[in-house]
Design a protein around this motif. Structure first.
Motif, PDB file in Angstrom:
ATOM      1  N   TYR A  32       0.818  -1.211   0.000  1.00 54.16           N
ATOM      2  CA  TYR A  32       0.000   0.000   0.000  1.00 54.16           C
ATOM      3  C   TYR A  32       0.851   1.260   0.000  1.00 54.16           C
ATOM      4  N   ALA A  98      -4.705   4.136   3.536  1.00 51.54           N
ATOM      5  CA  ALA A  98      -3.973   3.218   2.678  1.00 51.54           C
ATOM      6  C   ALA A  98      -4.575   3.206   1.270  1.00 51.54           C
ATOM      7  N   ARG A 100      -4.572   1.080  -2.035  1.00 44.46           N
ATOM      8  CA  ARG A 100      -4.250  -0.288  -2.423  1.00 44.46           C
ATOM      9  C   ARG A 100      -4.076  -0.480  -3.923  1.00 44.46           C
TER      10      ARG A 100
END
Length: 127
Positions: A32, A98, A100
């Motif tokens: 991430y 985060a 992804r």
């Protein structure tokens, strides 16, 4: 799915320092791009700093350059935000997030590109 938990916030005088931590669950943390955002009372949430997967590249907003440092420890599934020379205008709830998206190789300032968010930690800087 990943869970993010921030810690390290608190009350500090202007000129002081704090170190925020964001611990991530799961085994895919290193995949991430990570970011720190903040939201001050009555204002929209804004990007503060971000770091790519390897940690070799970072991005900051102008107002924190030279004062804040983002880093990550992929072995500990943790991203940090070292905040020095704090100012009252840094007062906000700080969130880690985060991203992804596997093909993103640079940090994005767009919070819509972040998939997972922590609950936030309050930072208050008194004058």
């Amino acid at each position: 799915q990943v869970q993010l938990v921030e810690s390290g916030g608190g009350l500090v005088q202007a000129g002081g320092s704090l170190r925020l931590s964001c611990a991530a669950s799961g085994r895919t943390f290193s995949s991430y791009v990570m970011g720190w955002f903040r939201q001050a009372p009555g204002k929209e949430r804004e990007f503060v700093a971000g770091i790519i997967r390897s940690g070799s590249s970072t991005l900051y907003i102008d107002s924190v350059k030279g004062r804040f440092t983002i880093s990550r420890d992929n072995a500990k599934n943790t991203v940090y935000l070292q905040m020095n020379s704090l100012k009252p205008e840094d007062t906000a709830v700080y969130y880690c997030a985060a991203d992804r998206y596997a093909r993103r190789i640079v940090v994005s300032k767009n919070q819509q590109n972040y998939d997972y968010w922590g609950q936030g930690t309050q930072v208050t800087v008194s004058s």
